[in-house]
Write a protein that holds these residues in place. Sequence first.
Motif, PDB file in Angstrom:
ATOM      1  N   ILE A  12      34.389  38.697  46.527  1.00 17.52           N
ATOM      2  CA  ILE A  12      35.088  38.381  45.278  1.00 17.52           C
ATOM      3  C   ILE A  12      35.505  39.699  44.632  1.00 17.52           C
ATOM      4  CG2 ILE A  12      34.880  37.254  43.025  1.00 17.52           C
ATOM      5  CD1 ILE A  12      32.626  35.519  44.288  1.00 17.52           C
ATOM      6  N   ALA A  13      36.820  39.889  44.488  1.00 17.25           N
ATOM      7  CA  ALA A  13      37.342  41.159  43.951  1.00 17.25           C
ATOM      8  C   ALA A  13      37.306  41.126  42.428  1.00 17.25           C
ATOM      9  CB  ALA A  13      38.759  41.377  44.467  1.00 17.25           C
ATOM     10  N   PHE A  14      36.110  41.286  41.888  1.00 18.46           N
ATOM     11  CA  PHE A  14      35.883  41.159  40.442  1.00 18.46           C
ATOM     12  C   PHE A  14      36.223  42.490  39.763  1.00 18.46           C
ATOM     13  CE2 PHE A  14      32.280  40.590  37.124  1.00 18.46           C
ATOM     14  CZ  PHE A  14      33.132  39.977  36.229  1.00 18.46           C
ATOM     15  N   GLY A  15      35.535  43.538  40.137  1.00 17.05           N
ATOM     16  CA  GLY A  15      35.935  44.895  39.744  1.00 17.05           C
ATOM     17  C   GLY A  15      35.600  45.359  38.336  1.00 17.05           C
ATOM     18  N   ALA A  16      35.130  44.477  37.467  1.00 15.55           N
ATOM     19  CA  ALA A  16      34.918  44.861  36.066  1.00 15.55           C
ATOM     20  C   ALA A  16      33.768  45.861  35.907  1.00 15.55           C
ATOM     21  CB  ALA A  16      34.655  43.613  35.226  1.00 15.55           C
ATOM     22  N   LYS A  17      33.895  46.727  34.891  1.00 15.35           N
ATOM     23  CA  LYS A  17      32.860  47.719  34.562  1.00 15.35           C
ATOM     24  C   LYS A  17      31.907  47.157  33.520  1.00 15.35           C
ATOM     25  CE  LYS A  17      33.664  52.130  33.549  1.00 15.35           C
ATOM     26  NZ  LYS A  17      34.313  53.442  33.244  1.00 15.35           N
TER      27      LYS A  17
END
Lengths: 199, 478
Positions: A12-17
């Motif tokens: 899952i390309a979520f990517g959030a910091k």
Amino acid sequence: MDAISRVSGRAIAFGAKNVDTDIIIPAKWLKTITREGLGEGAFETIRADPDNIFDAPENAGAPILIAGDNFGCGSSREHAAWAMLDLGIKAVLAPSYSDIFSGNAVKNGILPIVLPQSAIDRLMEVAKAGEPIDIDLDTQTVTTPFQDRFTFDIDPFRKHCLLGGLDEVALTLDSQEIIGQFESRRASAQGWLTAGTHV
Amino acid sequence: MANTAPRTLYAKIWDDHVVETRGDGTAIVYIDRHLVHEVTSPQAFEGLRSAGRSVRRPELTLAVPDHNLPTTARTDANGARIPIADPQSAAQLAALERNAPEFGIRYIDATAAEQGIVHVVGPEQGFSLPGTTIVCGDSHTACHGGLGALAFGIGTSEVEHVLATQTLLLQRSKAMEVRVTDALGPGVTAKDLILHIIGEIGAAGGTGYVIEYRGQVFEEMSVEERLTVCNMSIEAGARAGLIAPDETVFRYLKNRPMAPKGTDWDAAVRYWKTLHSDDGAVFDKSVEIDASTIAPTVTWGTSPEDVVPISGAVPAPEDFADPSKQAAAAKSLDYMGLTPGTAMTDVAIENVFIGSCTNSRIEDLRSAAKVLKGRVKADNVRWAIVVPGSGLVKMQAEEEGLDQIFTAAGFEWREPGCSACLGMNPDKVPAGERCASTSNRNFVGRQGPGARTHLVSPAMAAAAAVTGRLADVRTLDQ
């Protein structure tokens, strides 16, 4: 805990910091006395949006989550790991994790893999292209069908526990004798430590 | 084993608690004190039960419910206990009430005067002591570092590990020094200082570190202020924060119910006096902050690193260099309903929460009451509550008449607990509404789904209550 050596599949390309554990599982879900069934509340505020990435049909059953820096910050709630596991996530790829979350993840058989931001950016592209990612704990590598190959570091003790599906409490209980000796030594040298606890 | 090289305070406490170091660098570390509450412990006790394990040292664990207790009256006119309406919260409380005696653990009942937030109760009872290792299934355990204890939050599996073995398997952290020079200006508090520090370090800046706060500003702080500072170390990513213990701490602890007494006390103080970083001790990282430049500080976004002086304005995403921070800022502004460039003092608020393990001690209540005395909350402030950190804090405040000041100003005076800091009990901020809160987290949905949190000091929360906006407490006549 189940032994884990390899996680392969869709990511899952979520990517959030700075994804905090209140985001992973909101407080209202913590009113449980078991570890099960928390997947329903996992990432609830994000999943309130019908077009969210977690419920996208192509991500059904994805065992890997890709995130940004400082994943799992905030509250110590292990419910975050339980909720992710219940959602089917068995590995996270991120540049960094909160110390408490990464410990909780390992204790539940979730791999918190640390990779540099450049590798994360590349793996986000792979995930967005719908291609699978393969994580091999034994060789400490992450690979893709495009011949990408990233190696990662992991604390040897954590690796040992994950590969063996070991129960840390049982391991430590093997050291009961030495813990007892430590307690006796301190009881005579620093009696004040427990003086107020005998009520 | 002689340790002649200069050591940090962290290294001294760590070294004194290592039971055994394994070949892989993991150490079995002894835990002196363990606090347990109703939310993160049921699965740990269940784990013990199903494995047929007992608690190794039950007298070193103290159980007290705090997270989901309602803050309304707990007993009726006849002194009978009022049950919790929410069945899930009631079940968690019942589980703790059952587990504590079953495993021989001391339990402070929800209706006892000593009940309160674990991180208020520990120091108050003298359970938390300098130089000890303290853990709890709660990230704000960092709080107890204000006494000079190595204190950190743990997950539920670790709670079970501590119960069964009185130890944890840990890797040694790195040591960070946050050295603060000069002094805080008038109206600038420990809360403003720690918010500013988090802004400087960043929400992940302390990951992998234990922070030691150093400088005269900390030496001059009361214990309550030190607890506030160390409490929020976790918001900078550091699992623990430390301030070297001194006479202020010893005075605070002397004669507390569970503190050592007589010759034990004397021996403890002799040891505690050795607990400071040696001259020449090497830190893995050092950060320097000039206290005199700090204004009362508020948050604008949804991470505790999103801080701004009250004299400042809401930032724009493009004010940040890092593209991922720009994206995060845009999302935060949207969630918070804020427009870049708006003066922070123009941000209207509808709710005020004074409480939490960060700011619910007697000094916090005094500080807020000082601002509120002779004033009332603004008409647009719909809900304002004060939740004392413990029953004993509440009694002390009532003796001083602080409750009268709060209620005259339009605040509700509640029973102790975690309350609206995380909204596990009925105290929540409604969706879309704004809250000036003395708590520690402004995360999305933290105070209730859709709630918008601005973190502030108790004095600043009081100033916001009377003006109906975020306000600079220094501009109010005192």
